[in-house]
Design an enzyme around this catalytic site. Sequence first.
Site, PDB file in Angstrom:
ATOM      1  N   SER A 152      38.528 -19.803  74.301  1.00 53.50           N
ATOM      2  CA  SER A 152      39.134 -19.530  75.897  1.00 53.50           C
ATOM      3  C   SER A 152      38.564 -18.144  76.428  1.00 53.50           C
ATOM      4  CB  SER A 152      40.575 -18.750  75.245  1.00 53.50           C
ATOM      5  OG  SER A 152      40.646 -17.492  74.453  1.00 53.50           O
ATOM      6  N   ARG A 153      37.704 -17.407  75.789  1.00 53.16           N
ATOM      7  CA  ARG A 153      37.065 -16.260  76.302  1.00 53.16           C
ATOM      8  C   ARG A 153      35.744 -15.897  75.671  1.00 53.16           C
ATOM      9  NH1 ARG A 153      41.669 -13.172  74.081  1.00 53.16           N
ATOM     10  NH2 ARG A 153      40.610 -12.124  72.439  1.00 53.16           N
ATOM     11  N   GLY A 154      35.221 -14.820  76.104  1.00 48.39           N
ATOM     12  CA  GLY A 154      33.933 -14.466  75.141  1.00 48.39           C
ATOM     13  C   GLY A 154      32.931 -15.518  74.860  1.00 48.39           C
ATOM     14  N   SER A 213      28.327 -12.474  62.159  1.00 52.15           N
ATOM     15  CA  SER A 213      27.781 -11.084  62.747  1.00 52.15           C
ATOM     16  C   SER A 213      26.754 -10.314  61.989  1.00 52.15           C
ATOM     17  CB  SER A 213      29.152 -10.089  62.805  1.00 52.15           C
ATOM     18  OG  SER A 213      28.770  -8.931  63.195  1.00 52.15           O
ATOM     19  N   TYR A 259      36.425  -6.694  58.455  1.00 54.69           N
ATOM     20  CA  TYR A 259      35.735  -7.563  59.470  1.00 54.69           C
ATOM     21  C   TYR A 259      34.443  -8.072  58.698  1.00 54.69           C
ATOM     22  CZ  TYR A 259      33.533  -9.137  63.662  1.00 54.69           C
ATOM     23  OH  TYR A 259      32.719 -10.061  64.640  1.00 54.69           O
TER      24      TYR A 259
HETATM   25  N1  LIG Z   1      31.759  -9.108  70.394  1.00 57.72           N
HETATM   26  C1  LIG Z   1      30.790  -8.753  69.666  1.00 57.72           C
HETATM   27  O1  LIG Z   1      29.951  -7.645  69.836  1.00 57.72           O
HETATM   28  C2  LIG Z   1      30.431  -9.706  68.491  1.00 57.72           C
HETATM   29  C3  LIG Z   1      29.250  -9.586  67.556  1.00 57.72           C
HETATM   30  C4  LIG Z   1      28.893 -10.265  66.633  1.00 57.72           C
HETATM   31  C5  LIG Z   1      29.791 -11.348  66.248  1.00 57.72           C
HETATM   32  N2  LIG Z   1      30.985 -11.680  67.030  1.00 57.72           N
HETATM   33  C6  LIG Z   1      31.582 -12.795  66.793  1.00 57.72           C
HETATM   34  O2  LIG Z   1      31.571 -13.826  67.992  1.00 57.72           O
HETATM   35  C7  LIG Z   1      32.654 -14.502  68.012  1.00 57.72           C
HETATM   36  C8  LIG Z   1      33.591 -14.356  69.335  1.00 57.72           C
HETATM   37  O3  LIG Z   1      33.703 -13.022  69.532  1.00 57.72           O
HETATM   38  P1  LIG Z   1      34.095 -12.535  70.955  1.00 57.72           P
HETATM   39  O4  LIG Z   1      33.338 -11.203  71.068  1.00 57.72           O
HETATM   40  O5  LIG Z   1      33.881 -13.381  71.997  1.00 57.72           O
HETATM   41  O6  LIG Z   1      35.682 -12.278  70.927  1.00 57.72           O
HETATM   42  P2  LIG Z   1      36.741 -12.525  71.886  1.00 57.72           P
HETATM   43  O7  LIG Z   1      36.296 -12.288  73.204  1.00 57.72           O
HETATM   44  O8  LIG Z   1      37.605 -11.646  71.517  1.00 57.72           O
HETATM   45  O9  LIG Z   1      37.433 -13.944  71.596  1.00 57.72           O
HETATM   46  C9  LIG Z   1      37.765 -14.385  70.469  1.00 57.72           C
HETATM   47  C10 LIG Z   1      38.535 -15.748  70.672  1.00 57.72           C
HETATM   48  O10 LIG Z   1      39.071 -16.297  69.685  1.00 57.72           O
HETATM   49  C11 LIG Z   1      40.300 -16.437  69.732  1.00 57.72           C
HETATM   50  N3  LIG Z   1      41.321 -16.193  68.638  1.00 57.72           N
HETATM   51  C12 LIG Z   1      41.467 -15.030  68.184  1.00 57.72           C
HETATM   52  N4  LIG Z   1      42.238 -15.131  67.121  1.00 57.72           N
HETATM   53  C13 LIG Z   1      42.689 -16.221  66.994  1.00 57.72           C
HETATM   54  C14 LIG Z   1      43.570 -17.282  66.298  1.00 57.72           C
HETATM   55  N5  LIG Z   1      44.456 -16.577  65.444  1.00 57.72           N
HETATM   56  N6  LIG Z   1      43.665 -18.466  66.635  1.00 57.72           N
HETATM   57  C15 LIG Z   1      43.121 -18.939  67.476  1.00 57.72           C
HETATM   58  N7  LIG Z   1      42.147 -18.304  68.382  1.00 57.72           N
HETATM   59  C16 LIG Z   1      41.961 -17.036  68.135  1.00 57.72           C
HETATM   60  C17 LIG Z   1      40.814 -15.494  71.027  1.00 57.72           C
HETATM   61  O11 LIG Z   1      41.887 -16.194  71.940  1.00 57.72           O
HETATM   62  P3  LIG Z   1      43.074 -15.669  71.735  1.00 57.72           P
HETATM   63  O12 LIG Z   1      43.269 -14.303  71.456  1.00 57.72           O
HETATM   64  O13 LIG Z   1      44.125 -16.006  72.946  1.00 57.72           O
HETATM   65  O14 LIG Z   1      43.843 -16.394  70.388  1.00 57.72           O
HETATM   66  C18 LIG Z   1      39.313 -15.808  71.912  1.00 57.72           C
HETATM   67  O15 LIG Z   1      39.432 -17.188  72.417  1.00 57.72           O
HETATM   68  C19 LIG Z   1      33.721 -13.894  66.890  1.00 57.72           C
HETATM   69  O16 LIG Z   1      33.565 -14.719  65.602  1.00 57.72           O
HETATM   70  C20 LIG Z   1      33.040 -12.734  66.687  1.00 57.72           C
HETATM   71  O17 LIG Z   1      33.349 -12.186  65.347  1.00 57.72           O
HETATM   72  C21 LIG Z   1      31.329 -10.713  68.169  1.00 57.72           C
END
Ligand SMILES: NC(=O)c1ccc[n+]([C@@H]2O[C@H](COP(=O)([O-])OP(=O)(O)OC[C@H]3O[C@@H](n4cnc5c(N)ncnc54)[C@H](OP(=O)(O)O)[C@@H]3O)[C@@H](O)[C@H]2O)c1
Length: 251
Positions: A22-24, A148, A161
């Site tokens: 949905s985002r990110g 990550s 995490y």
């Molecule tokens: N951002 C960083 O710096 C970073 C770095 C390394 C790895 N990552 C990894 O990259 C991936 C994406 O992260 P992001 O930064 O894009 O995060 P984000 O913007 O917070 O997006 C997270 C996504 O997961 C969904 N989500 C969360 N809980 C959920 C649930 N219980 N059921 C269904 N959907 C759920 C959220 O939608 P809803 O909240 O509407 O459910 C959203 O679509 C993750 O696996 C994260 O651990 C992120």
Amino acid sequence: MSDPTIPTPVPPSSVVLVSGGSRGLGLAIATDLLDSGLKVAAFARTVTPELAKLADAHPERTHVGSVDVTDLAAAQAFVRSAEERLGPIDGLVNNAAVGQDSLHVHTATADIGRIIETNLTAPLQLTRLAVRRMLAQGRRGRIVNITSICAQRGFPGLVAYSATKGGMDAATRSLARELGGRVLVNAVAPGFFASEMSAVLGQTQLDQIVRRTPTGQLTEPEEVVPVVRLLLRDQTTINGQVIVVDGAASI
Ligand SMILES: NC(=O)c1ccc[n+]([C@@H]2O[C@H](COP(=O)([O-])OP(=O)(O)OC[C@H]3O[C@@H](n4cnc5c(N)ncnc54)[C@H](OP(=O)(O)O)[C@@H]3O)[C@@H](O)[C@H]2O)c1
């Protein structure tokens, strides 16, 4: 005659399930896969206007829904409806996750449980569901787990995490062995990038990450997306690997 010593390549995916689309990063992955001609089933707890707009732009090739990944019955129902609409799922991106911003000593038991359930238990269950269907239908497939660099380097405030991401890296290797090449299983481990999840980081932390990164900048989702696409749709034997995309911040 084909050489029996060369394994039959696992065909690229054509219908990909993206959790947290949905985002990110998840939305960027879903957009890129659709742009490259694949069909995408994407869910999150809330369907954002951006995801709804993407679905409207590709009505024949998308299926989106509001599903909590920790609700196995809801995930099963979503997969069934996605397959009825798009065809059998042969690719899975385990992207949905929740972040953390609390020192371990201050993290409540319920919060540790929620992080583990969302980031480790749920993707393992979704993977089992997808793999069972692939194998029952005699199909091959591809799985990409978004983990990550926290699984490889220490970061204060991210203990539970990091444990879940390390767990998914380990599961990636064992599942790749278990599936004997019928399904290729890999992980992509991004460095920190700007998103709702990382918005909790303060400027001091961001500056420190940038200083520790040889390329001198945070990771961009645009750098991560092509790697995910390659693992899903290119002819490859890459299997059981964790591919780090972080500008060498973690080395
Ligand atoms: N951002 C960083 O710096 C970073 C770095 C390394 C790895 N990552 C990894 O990259 C991936 C994406 O992260 P992001 O930064 O894009 O995060 P984000 O913007 O917070 O997006 C997270 C996504 O997961 C969904 N989500 C969360 N809980 C959920 C649930 N219980 N059921 C269904 N959907 C759920 C959220 O939608 P809803 O909240 O509407 O459910 C959203 O679509 C993750 O696996 C994260 O651990 C992120």
